[in-house]
Design an enzyme around this catalytic site. Structure first.
Site, short mmCIF file in Angstrom:
data_model
loop_
_atom_site.label_atom_id
_atom_site.label_comp_id
_atom_site.label_asym_id
_atom_site.label_seq_id
_atom_site.Cartn_x
_atom_site.Cartn_y
_atom_site.Cartn_z
N LYS A 13 0.84 -1.21 0.00
CA LYS A 13 0.00 0.00 0.00
C LYS A 13 0.88 1.26 0.00
O LYS A 13 0.67 2.17 -0.79
CB LYS A 13 -0.93 0.02 1.23
CG LYS A 13 -1.82 -1.20 1.35
CD LYS A 13 -2.74 -1.12 2.56
CE LYS A 13 -2.04 -1.14 3.90
NZ LYS A 13 -1.31 -2.41 4.20
N ARG A 88 -9.96 0.86 8.51
CA ARG A 88 -9.56 -0.52 8.81
C ARG A 88 -10.63 -1.28 9.55
O ARG A 88 -10.44 -2.47 9.84
CB ARG A 88 -8.32 -0.47 9.71
CG ARG A 88 -7.02 -0.79 9.03
CD ARG A 88 -5.97 -0.56 10.08
NE ARG A 88 -4.78 -1.32 9.92
CZ ARG A 88 -3.66 -0.84 9.37
NH1 ARG A 88 -3.63 0.34 8.86
NH2 ARG A 88 -2.59 -1.59 9.34
N ARG A 127 11.75 -5.54 4.97
CA ARG A 127 11.48 -4.11 4.72
C ARG A 127 12.45 -3.22 5.51
O ARG A 127 12.74 -3.49 6.67
CB ARG A 127 10.05 -3.76 5.13
CG ARG A 127 9.82 -2.24 5.07
CD ARG A 127 8.39 -1.84 5.18
NE ARG A 127 7.71 -2.45 6.29
CZ ARG A 127 6.39 -2.44 6.43
NH1 ARG A 127 5.64 -1.88 5.52
NH2 ARG A 127 5.83 -3.00 7.47
N ARG A 161 11.11 -1.29 11.13
CA ARG A 161 10.02 -0.83 12.00
C ARG A 161 9.90 -1.72 13.23
O ARG A 161 10.06 -2.94 13.14
CB ARG A 161 8.70 -0.85 11.23
CG ARG A 161 8.35 0.51 10.66
CD ARG A 161 7.19 0.49 9.73
NE ARG A 161 6.01 -0.23 10.18
CZ ARG A 161 4.90 -0.34 9.48
NH1 ARG A 161 4.81 0.24 8.30
NH2 ARG A 161 3.86 -1.01 9.93
N ARG A 172 -0.72 -8.69 13.46
CA ARG A 172 -1.23 -7.71 12.49
C ARG A 172 -2.04 -8.40 11.40
O ARG A 172 -3.06 -7.88 10.94
CB ARG A 172 -0.07 -6.91 11.89
CG ARG A 172 0.51 -5.91 12.89
CD ARG A 172 1.89 -5.42 12.49
NE ARG A 172 1.93 -4.77 11.20
CZ ARG A 172 3.05 -4.57 10.51
NH1 ARG A 172 4.21 -4.96 10.99
NH2 ARG A 172 3.00 -3.97 9.35
P1 AP5 Z 1 4.85 -1.64 1.95
O1 AP5 Z 1 4.53 -0.81 0.77
O2 AP5 Z 1 5.58 -1.00 3.10
O3 AP5 Z 1 3.54 -2.41 2.47
P2 AP5 Z 1 2.25 -1.83 3.21
O4 AP5 Z 1 1.06 -2.51 2.60
O5 AP5 Z 1 2.25 -0.35 3.23
O6 AP5 Z 1 2.51 -2.48 4.63
P3 AP5 Z 1 2.45 -1.91 6.11
O7 AP5 Z 1 3.17 -2.94 6.94
O8 AP5 Z 1 2.94 -0.50 6.20
O9 AP5 Z 1 0.95 -1.97 6.36
P4 AP5 Z 1 0.22 -2.03 7.69
O10 AP5 Z 1 -1.13 -1.81 7.20
O11 AP5 Z 1 0.41 -3.22 8.52
O12 AP5 Z 1 0.97 -0.90 8.57
P5 AP5 Z 1 0.51 0.56 9.00
O13 AP5 Z 1 1.72 1.39 9.04
O14 AP5 Z 1 -0.66 1.02 8.23
O15 AP5 Z 1 5.69 -2.91 1.43
C1 AP5 Z 1 6.20 -3.87 2.35
C2 AP5 Z 1 7.56 -4.41 1.82
O16 AP5 Z 1 7.32 -5.18 0.64
C3 AP5 Z 1 8.56 -3.31 1.43
O17 AP5 Z 1 9.84 -3.72 1.79
C4 AP5 Z 1 8.42 -3.20 -0.10
O18 AP5 Z 1 9.63 -2.81 -0.71
C5 AP5 Z 1 8.03 -4.63 -0.47
N1 AP5 Z 1 7.14 -4.70 -1.62
C6 AP5 Z 1 6.05 -3.89 -1.87
N2 AP5 Z 1 5.42 -4.28 -3.01
C7 AP5 Z 1 6.12 -5.37 -3.47
C8 AP5 Z 1 5.95 -6.22 -4.61
N3 AP5 Z 1 4.96 -6.04 -5.50
N4 AP5 Z 1 6.84 -7.23 -4.76
C9 AP5 Z 1 7.86 -7.43 -3.87
N5 AP5 Z 1 8.07 -6.65 -2.78
C10 AP5 Z 1 7.21 -5.63 -2.59
O19 AP5 Z 1 -0.04 0.29 10.50
C11 AP5 Z 1 0.84 0.01 11.57
C12 AP5 Z 1 0.03 -0.03 12.86
O20 AP5 Z 1 -0.57 1.26 13.12
C13 AP5 Z 1 -1.15 -1.02 12.88
O21 AP5 Z 1 -0.74 -2.33 13.22
C14 AP5 Z 1 -2.06 -0.37 13.94
O22 AP5 Z 1 -1.59 -0.62 15.25
C15 AP5 Z 1 -1.88 1.13 13.67
N6 AP5 Z 1 -2.87 1.65 12.70
C16 AP5 Z 1 -2.60 2.20 11.48
N7 AP5 Z 1 -3.73 2.58 10.87
C17 AP5 Z 1 -4.76 2.24 11.72
C18 AP5 Z 1 -6.17 2.35 11.63
N8 AP5 Z 1 -6.77 2.87 10.54
N9 AP5 Z 1 -6.91 1.89 12.66
C19 AP5 Z 1 -6.32 1.36 13.77
N10 AP5 Z 1 -5.00 1.23 13.90
C20 AP5 Z 1 -4.21 1.66 12.88
#
Ligand code: AP5
Length: 225
Positions: A13, A88, A127, A161, A172
Site C-alpha cells: 500500500k 480498517r 522491509r 520498524r 497484524r
Molecule cells: P509496503 O509498501 O511497506 O507495504 P504496506 O502494505 O504499506 O505495509 P504496512 O506494513 O505498512 O501496512 P500495515 O497496514 O500493517 O501498517 P501501518 O503502518 O498502516 O511494502 C512492504 C515491503 O514489501 C517493502 O519492503 C516493499 O519494498 C516490499 N514490496 C512492496 N510491493 C512489493 C511487490 N509487489 N513485490 C515485492 N516486494 C514488494 O499500520 C501500523 C500499525 O498502526 C497497525 O498495526 C495499527 O496498530 C496502527 N494503525 C494504522 N492505521 C490504523 C487504523 N486505521 N486503525 C487502527 N490502527 C491503525
C-alpha cells in the site's frame, strides 16, 4: 481522485501510494505513518496509540477517526488523496463516508491489493524504511542505489520498524483478516471496489492499479487524473 488502498500488512500500500501520489500530485495519507509521527513527537495521541501498535493490534477507532478526518480536511487534500491504512474497521469506514458526504466529496474508488500471508511475512521481514522521509525499501527486491543510503533524501541509516518483528506481524495479520478484510464486501456493495493481485513485481502492480483507476474514472465520470 479520492482513493482508498486496502490490503494486508506488506501488500505494498505504502509503496504504491508513494509513487502514485508523486506522479499525480495527490496527498498520501498513511494512518500508520501519522501514528508513528505522533509516537515520535511524544504527543498524548502517540502515547495512547503506542501500546496497541507495538502489540500489532488496531488503535481504537475514536482516536484514529478524529485524526484522519481532520487530516483529510487540510488544503493539500483538495486536489485528491490516497488513504493508506485507513479505514480498517466498519466503524472507521462509516465515519469516513459520513465525513466525506458532509464535504460533498465522496470516495471515487477503493483498490484492494491482495497477497497471501507467507508472502506478507517475507516482505515485512526484509522491509527497511528511511526514518527521515519514510521512503520504503526491501533488502532483496528494492534496494537503495547506495547501500543503507536513502535514494530520496540522502539520509544514511535505513531502519526496521518496531512492529515488523515476526510475532507482531502474525498479530497484524490476524487483525487484518478479522477486522479489515470485511471492508472488501462493504465497498463491493457500495460499487467502489477494484481488486488487484499484489503478488507481482512492483511495476506490474502499478500498471494494474492504473488500469483499475482508469475504470473508476470512467465510472465517476472523469475525476481529475
Ligand atoms: P509496503 O509498501 O511497506 O507495504 P504496506 O502494505 O504499506 O505495509 P504496512 O506494513 O505498512 O501496512 P500495515 O497496514 O500493517 O501498517 P501501518 O503502518 O498502516 O511494502 C512492504 C515491503 O514489501 C517493502 O519492503 C516493499 O519494498 C516490499 N514490496 C512492496 N510491493 C512489493 C511487490 N509487489 N513485490 C515485492 N516486494 C514488494 O499500520 C501500523 C500499525 O498502526 C497497525 O498495526 C495499527 O496498530 C496502527 N494503525 C494504522 N492505521 C490504523 C487504523 N486505521 N486503525 C487502527 N490502527 C491503525
Amino acid at each position: 481522485m479520492r482513493l482508498v488502498l486496502l490490503g494486508p500488512p506488506g501488500a505494498g500500500k505504502g509503496t504504491q501510494a508513494q509513487v502514485l501520489c508523486k506522479d499525480k500530485g495527490w496527498a498520501h495519507l498513511s494512518s500508520g505513518d501519522i501514528l508513528r509521527g505522533e509516537v515520535k513527537a511524544g504527543t498524548e495521541l502517540g502515547a495512547k496509540a503506542k501500546a496497541f501498535m507495538d502489540a500489532g493490534q488496531l488503535v481504537p477507532d475514536d482516536l484514529v477517526v478524529n485524526m484522519m478526518v481532520s487530516r483529510i480536511a487540510r488544503p493539500d487534500c483538495a486536489g485528491g488523496f490516497v488513504l493508506d491504512g485507513f479505514p480498517r474497521t466498519a466503524v472507521q469506514a462509516e465515519a469516513l463516508d459520513k465525513a466525506l458526504a458532509r464535504s460533498g466529496r465522496p470516495l471515487d474508488g477503493v483498490v484492494s491489493l491482495e497477497v497471501r500471508d507467507d508472502e506478507v511475512v517475507r516482505r515485512i521481514s526484509g522491509r527497511r524504511t528511511c526514518p527521515q522521509c519514510g521512503a520504503i525499501y526491501h533488502v532483496q527486491t528494492l534496494r537503495p542505489k547506495v547501500d543503507d543510503v536513502c535514494d530520496r533524501c540522502g539520509h544514511r541509516g535505513l531502519t526496521q520498524r518496531a512492529d515488523d518483528r515476526e510475532e507482531v506481524v502474525g498479530q497484524r495479520l490476524v487483525a487484518y483478516r478479522r477486522q479489515t478484510e470485511p471492508l472488501i464486501e462493504y465497498y463491493r456493495r457500495a460499487g467502489l471496489l477494484e481488486q488487484v493481485s499484489a503478488e507481482q513485481p512492483i511495476d506490474q502492480v502499478r500498471a494494474e492499479l492504473d488500469e483499475a483507476l482508469g475504470r473508476r474514472q470512467g465510472a465517476v465520470g472523469g475525476a481529475s487524473a
